[in-house]
Design an enzyme around this catalytic site. Structure first.
Site, PDB file in Angstrom:
ATOM      1  N   ARG A  29      -7.068  -7.625  -8.862  1.00 32.02           N
ATOM      2  CA  ARG A  29      -8.261  -9.893  -9.030  1.00 32.02           C
ATOM      3  C   ARG A  29      -9.739  -9.290  -9.808  1.00 32.02           C
ATOM      4  O   ARG A  29     -10.277  -7.708  -9.980  1.00 32.02           O
ATOM      5  CB  ARG A  29      -8.119 -10.067  -7.735  1.00 32.02           C
ATOM      6  CG  ARG A  29      -8.972  -9.627  -6.765  1.00 32.02           C
ATOM      7  CD  ARG A  29      -9.120 -10.727  -5.401  1.00 32.02           C
ATOM      8  NE  ARG A  29     -10.430  -9.436  -4.688  1.00 32.02           N
ATOM      9  CZ  ARG A  29     -10.308  -8.085  -4.185  1.00 32.02           C
ATOM     10  NH1 ARG A  29      -9.045  -7.824  -3.715  1.00 32.02           N
ATOM     11  NH2 ARG A  29     -11.046  -8.083  -3.139  1.00 32.02           N
TER      12      ARG A  29
ATOM     13  N   LYS B 239       0.676  -1.220  -0.220  1.00 28.09           N
ATOM     14  CA  LYS B 239       0.104  -0.535   0.092  1.00 28.09           C
ATOM     15  C   LYS B 239       0.723   0.935   0.044  1.00 28.09           C
ATOM     16  O   LYS B 239       0.506   2.233  -0.743  1.00 28.09           O
ATOM     17  CB  LYS B 239      -0.616  -0.133   1.394  1.00 28.09           C
ATOM     18  CG  LYS B 239      -1.679  -1.160   1.444  1.00 28.09           C
ATOM     19  CD  LYS B 239      -3.415  -0.985   1.918  1.00 28.09           C
ATOM     20  CE  LYS B 239      -4.026  -2.079   2.025  1.00 28.09           C
ATOM     21  NZ  LYS B 239      -3.271  -2.840   3.515  1.00 28.09           N
TER      22      LYS B 239
ATOM     23  N   GLU C 293      -3.060   7.545   8.371  1.00 32.07           N
ATOM     24  CA  GLU C 293      -4.260   8.076   7.656  1.00 32.07           C
ATOM     25  C   GLU C 293      -5.226   8.408   8.108  1.00 32.07           C
ATOM     26  O   GLU C 293      -5.801   8.309   9.119  1.00 32.07           O
ATOM     27  CB  GLU C 293      -4.730   6.716   6.786  1.00 32.07           C
ATOM     28  CG  GLU C 293      -5.431   7.142   5.287  1.00 32.07           C
ATOM     29  CD  GLU C 293      -5.464   5.667   4.599  1.00 32.07           C
ATOM     30  OE1 GLU C 293      -4.756   5.104   3.831  1.00 32.07           O
ATOM     31  OE2 GLU C 293      -6.487   5.468   4.987  1.00 32.07           O
TER      32      GLU C 293
END
Lengths: 170, 502, 498
Positions: free
Chosen positions: C295, C119, C203
């Site tokens: 995916r 990430k 975050e």
């Protein structure tokens, strides 16, 4: 006989009056008479018409106290003999912390992946006794009360069903 | 008049019963039997004593009659605690004896619900005679019609012998108690303080004495269990148990059974997993669940037919046989034999439990009961050796030479006179003594022993094992055997009765 | 260079395996299934052209057993492997191993997976590509002082997330510095235990956010397309429950704008094949990039319904090296689609997992209804795998039509033997806030949906009480009759005895 359906507060009085010709049964429920027309019969699964509506019933579990069934594809529980149940509830109240309260039960079906407590140990409410795994989630089963962990009823790797007794705490 | 007859000892007594959390005799019968099927007999019978101290009530101390459970006829008697404490007087006894006689005549099960203070002191010898009548009929009916007792209240003194003679006893926790001498007398004579529940409650009898076969959580559970039990049994000893369609494929194989035994033969596993896998719908009704847990007995259906399951439980005492497990199983087998119920035996036992405790308490006597029971039984007997089967325990668990009909074994079966460790200690004593590394040598020899002697193929060569089967196919094999044996007829030499070592 | 794929091994199970098998059949591609001991009788095993036993029930021994799967693919002569979602689909070693063994991996490259899986790295790349991200740490934080500093700059409350591992687990909230320091300790310990090092990032915690994602497809020739957005705001514990397209708050302009950003994100990581760019949208309408899911996702049918495209077939085409045939402007959104994830959990009891045999089920159909499932009467819902049993989708020309169709389909959908989340969705379909489009990730608690669900259940019981009592009365009649007939079959032995 009185019936208590699901969580409804009101009880319904119901009885079979008689069976009539052409596969119908006359019943009285909550004071009103209804004709049930049987379409398909079996001991655990049957179809009938009530008030021109079609119903399909499948009995999942049947006991003296309650019947669990699938009605038109949805589960529903009907309790019987509610007045007697009131009487019986007194007996378990009188017994105090006997019987069911000793049982630490599982709330989910799963597999025992870890037994963290030892039989014979003193445990406090909230102590983790057993860890279960189900559908990729790990769930810790905690002691429901303080006491002495008398017995652990499951072994590592065992499968448990919902409501199975995992341990006894006295 | 009918109303007052049906109110037992009066509304105040009914209130008292309810306040203790107990149901009345008639309420219990209503829960047990199919709705509307109960026909009460002798409703207006009253006691004949002149003693003014005991009031006359309609029906006297019990409610008796007949009805149906799931459409099958049964006779029932239920002591009425609201009438003079449910005490047994002359007429109460006559009512109950009459019900038992009817049941015998008709050939249907009789169910007794006990909730009684005991003999009616005021009626003196007449009370005791009444018990005698009942006991006699218990003995006569034994092995002829199924007799079930529900202990939902006190049962003390001599009265306890009636339930003891019946086939199955179910007690309700915290409500049912049975003892020959009550806590007060125990305290007086032995200065031992013990509560009613501790001395003779449901748990005590289910776990310690083996008097109770089932424990019910509450009265509902009690009647549910009785109904379930009755559904497995025939009406009488001349009939076969009912066949019920279970929709479970008789040819269903379960590959999980192949790996169910742990790699390490000394590790424990739960035999009940195997039982649940092979019976119809995993529906196993265990009898004596809390007593002698090293052996598991109970009823189930296979291919729709009732079977009696007997299986060692490796989770307790490694599945060894001992006094309690021998007596528990022997009685179960004899019940099945009386009522045409085939017996399926699963074997995994290392032998008999050693020790002075067992020896001095008579494991020799009690152990022989198990052997005797298997030999005596003429119902179809199918045995499957799943794991260990050593020595006398191998013989005792339905082996071929006790006239078991079909004997299967899994490839993991180990049939030998002694377990490998014990055997090689004896056979290779010198070898081990002189060996440099005794531990390793022992291990090596044990493996050799296992491969040479303790595998089922040796027994199969001799025909003692009929077929070595794939564990996954245990269910189909057993059901096929039962079907083949369905019409079995075997006779024994004429005798009044054998002399089983009691 | 394109290689024609003639056989695909599906390294997955359940409904997604069935989905891929269907696409294979349409393209005349030989489908190869794998199954564990638990799935011996599963639908995907029955449907595939060939099926191979892969191991025992536990995922580690079967569906996660990379070596065994690739070995099986070779032995079966598979040209390609489709990983589905979950399991090995985002494990960068998987495409690597496939490549080594000469098998085409239907999905992104190992390199792209590596970037999107990390990430922090991904955030770096996005920042460079001028893709707006959530304010917070620029890299992994291993020290609590740095964490406090970043948190202070971004503004409390903040989230502490693990740098590895996805699927919404292991996220902690800190409302102030004191809490941050406490949570940091615990989170570092967990991270060290799970991944060998304490790798966290901080975050800003955006509140009342909507989760809006864009479907992407990129081929090996550098053509990127976005296939519009899906709104997946209705979640529980970061697991999506309902997804739909279009989002009520995305107009055409926004769609084009954010879509372009999503495409830029795909280009920035040199992505390949199908993927999804996830964004959070705050109440002011700002979009923040979260991550790329490398995916095919569970909710892909939602996009299929509003675009008319078959994403699995597209995946296979891209894997074969073909160029995407359509241009971005050729795409048009048509109507509205809603998906409800039917999980084997009891919504009345803390979503307790429910497993076992499903003796009977009634799968809904009719105009606009699509069901992707592995259920069939007699199938087994296993406790070894996740709880998704079926995806129920409803398409309509507008939101209202799709909502009503979904509501009706939920009524028709009956599954016996297990508890499912169907009652929850019934409540939501009738909820005025849902109808208004008032969605956010705290939707369930915000509008007390569970209370409403319990109320609705009580109502339903009342309506069915009469029939329930009638059924119980009938049952006792049958029981009586059944027993009575049993013993009158032939002359009783009892009577014949002396």
């Amino acid at each position: 006989m009185e019936f208590k359906v699901g969580d409804l507060a009101e009880m319904l009085e119901g009885e079979v009056l008689r069976t009539t010709e052409n596969n119908s049964v006359l019943v009285r429920i909550a004071g009103k008479q209804h004709t049930l027309r049987l379409l398909k019969t079996g001991t655990n699964e049957f179809e009938f018409m009530l008030e021109n509506t079609f119903h399909h019933a499948k009995i999942l579990q049947s006991g003296s106290a309650e019947v669990k069934l699938m009605l038109d594809g949805q589960p529903i529980t009907v309790k019987k003999h509610s007045k007697l149940t009131e009487v019986l509830e007194k007996s378990s109240a009188l017994a105090g912390s006997g019987g069911g309260d000793r049982n630490l039960t599982s709330q989910i079906p799963g597999r025992v992946v870890n037994i963290t407590a030892k039989a014979g140990a003193e445990v406090k409410k909230g102590d983790v006794i057993v860890v279960l795994e189900s559908m990729k989630m790990q769930v810790a089963v905690k002691a429901h009360k303080d006491g002495s962990l008398k017995e652990i009823r499951v072994k590592q790797g065992a499968s448990v069903a919902r409501y199975d007794v995992l341990a006894i705490i006295e | 008049m009918k109303k007052s007859a049906e109110s037992g000892g009066g509304n105040d007594k009914i209130e008292a019963q309810h306040s203790k959390g107990k149901l009345t005799a008639r309420e219990r019968i209503a829960l047990l039997l199919d709705e509307g099927s109960f026909v009460e007999l002798d409703k207006y019978v009253m006691h004949r004593s002149d003693d003014p101290a005991i009031q006359k009530f309609f029906g006297d101390g019990a409610v008796t009659g007949f009805g149906a459970i799931a459409g099958r006829q049964v006779f029932v008697f239920s002591y009425d605690f609201t009438v003079l404490g449910g005490s047994l007087g002359e007429m109460t006894g006559k009512k109950i004896a009459k019900a038992m006689d009817h049941a015998l005549k008709v050939g249907c099960p009789i169910i007794g619900i006990i909730d009684s203070g005991g003999a009616r002191i005021q009626e003196g010898v007449a009370s005791l005679d009444a018990y005698g009548d009942i006991f006699f009929r218990n003995a006569m009916a034994s092995g002829v019609i199924p007799q079930i007792t529900a202990g939902i209240g006190p049962c003390a003194g001599g009265a306890v012998y009636s339930p003891a003679m019946t086939d199955f006893v179910i007690m309700v926790e915290n409500i049912g108690q049975m003892f020959v001498t009550g806590p007060e007398v125990v305290k007086e004579v032995l200065s031992q303080e013990v509560s009613f529940e501790e001395l003779g409650g449901a748990r005590a009898h289910a776990t310690k004495s083996g008097v109770a076969h089932f424990v019910a959580k509450n009265e509902y559970d009690c009647f549910d269990k009785i109904k379930k039990l009755v559904s497995f049994l025939p009406q009488n000893n001349a009939e076969d148990p009912p066949i019920v369609e279970t929709n479970d494929d008789p040819n269903r194989i379960d590959t999980n059974l192949v790996n169910i035994l742990p790699e390490n033969p000394y590790q424990q596993y739960d035999m009940k997993e195997i039982i649940k896998s092979i019976v119809d719908n995993a529906d196993f009704f265990e009898v004596h669940e809390l007593f002698a847990e090293n052996i598991v007995v109970g009823f189930a259906r296979m291919g729709g037919r009732t079977v009696g399951i007997v299986a060692n439980q490796p989770m307790y005492l490694a599945g060894a046989l001992d006094i309690n497990s021998s007596t528990k199983t022997a009685r179960f087998i004899r019940f099945c034999d009386s009522f045409n119920i085939p017996i399926v035996t699963l074997v995994d036992t290392p032998g008999y439990l050693p020790g002075t405790d067992q020896e001095h308490n008579g494991i020799i006597r009690h152990g022989s009961k198990l052997l005797f029971a298997y030999c005596e039984a003429t119902v179809p007997k199918v045995t499957c050796i799943v794991g260990k089967a050593y020595g006398g325990a191998y013989i005792a668990m339905g082996s071929k030479n006790l006239k078991s009909d079909i004997n299967y074994a899994w490839p993991t079966a180990e049939i030998a006179v002694l377990g490998p460790e014990a055997a090689i200690t004896i056979i290779h004593r010198r070898d081990l003594k002189s060996s440099a590394d005794a531990v390793a040598r022992k291990k090596h020899l044990a493996k050799e022993y296992r491969d040479k002697f303790a595998n089922p193929y040796i027994a199969a060569e001799k025909g003692t094992i009929d077929v070595v089967i794939d564990p996954a196919e245990t269910r189909p094999f057993i059901i096929q055997a039962l079907n083949a044996l369905a019409n079995k007829k075997e006779s024994r030499p004429w005798k009044k009765h054998g002399n089983i070592n009691l | 260079m394109s290689k024609k794929i003639s056989s695909i091994l599906i390294a997955n199970r359940g409904e997604i395996a069935v989905r891929v098998i269907r696409a294979c059949r349409e393209m005349s591609i030989r489908s190869i299934a794998i199954y564990s001991d638990e799935d011996v009788r599963a639908m995907h095993v029955k449907m595939a052209d060939e099926a191979y036993h892969i191991g025992t029930a536990a995922p580690a021994q079967s569906y996660l057993n990379m070596a065994k799967i690739v070995e099986t693919a070779n032995a079966a002569g598979a040209d390609a492997i489709h990983p589905g979602y979950g399991f090995l689909s985002e494990n960068e070693n998987f495409p690597e191993m496939c490549e080594k063994k000469g098998i085409i991996f239907i999905g992104p490259t190992a390199k792209a997976m590596e970037v999107t899986g990390d990430k922090m790295k991904c955030k770096e790349v996005m920042n460079k590509a001028k893709v707006p991200t959530v304010p917070g740490s620029d890299g992994i934080i291993e020290d609590v002082e740095k964490a406090a500093d970043v948190a202070h700059k971004a503004g409390y409350p903040v989230l502490l997330k693990s740098a590895f591992g996805g699927g919404g687990r292991g996220i902690r909230l800190a409302n102030n510095e004191k809490q941050l320091r406490q949570e940091f300790e615990m989170a570092s310990a967990e991270s060290r235990a799970a991944f060998g090092k304490a790798a966290l990032f901080v975050e800003k915690y955006l509140q009342r956010i909507r989760h809006i994602e864009f479907q992407l497809i990129r081929d090996s020739h550098g053509n990127s397309r976005h296939l519009f957005e899906r709104e997946c705001s209705i979640q529980r514990r970061h697991q999506k429950l309902i997804e739909m397209s279009p989002s009520p708050v995305v107009d055409q302009k926004t769609r084009e704008g954010i879509g372009e950003i999503a495409v830029r994100a795909a280009d920035a990581v040199d992505y390949l094949n199908a993927g999804t760019a996830e964004f959070l949208r705050d109440p002011e309408g700002n979009f923040y990039f979260i991550e790329i899911n490398s995916r095919l996702q569970v909710e892909h049918p939602v996009t299929e319904l509003v675009t008319g495209l078959d994403l699995v077939k597209l995946q296979i085409a891209v894997a074969q090296g073909e160029e995407i045939q359509f241009k971005q402007q050729d795409l048009e959104m048509n109507g509205c689609a809603i998906e409800c994830r039917i999980n084997a959990e009891d919504p009345f009891y803390e979503f307790a997992p429910s497993t076992g045999i499903v003796p009977n089920c009634n799968i809904p159909y009719g105009p606009g209804i699509r069901v992707d499932t592995y259920l069939y009467p007699g199938c087994n819902v296993s406790g070894y795998y996740d709880s998704l049993t079926a995806k129920l989708l409803a398409w309509g020309r507008n939101f209202e039509e799709s909502r009503i169709r979904m509501r009706n389909a939920l009524d028709e959908f009956t599954i016996e033997g297990i508890n499912t989340t169907i009652p929850l969705y019934k409540t939501i379909m009738n909820d005025p806030n849902f109808i208004k489009g008032e969605l956010s990730t705290d939707y369930l608690d915000r509008f007390k949906i569970f209370d409403k669900m319990n109320e609705q259940a009580k109502e339903e019981v009342r309506e069915r009480a009469l029939a329930a009592v009638a059924a119980v009365l009938l049952q006792s009649e049958f029981v009586k009759k059944a027993g009575a007939t049993q013993t009158t079959t032939s002359r009783s032995n009892w009577k014949m005895r002396g």
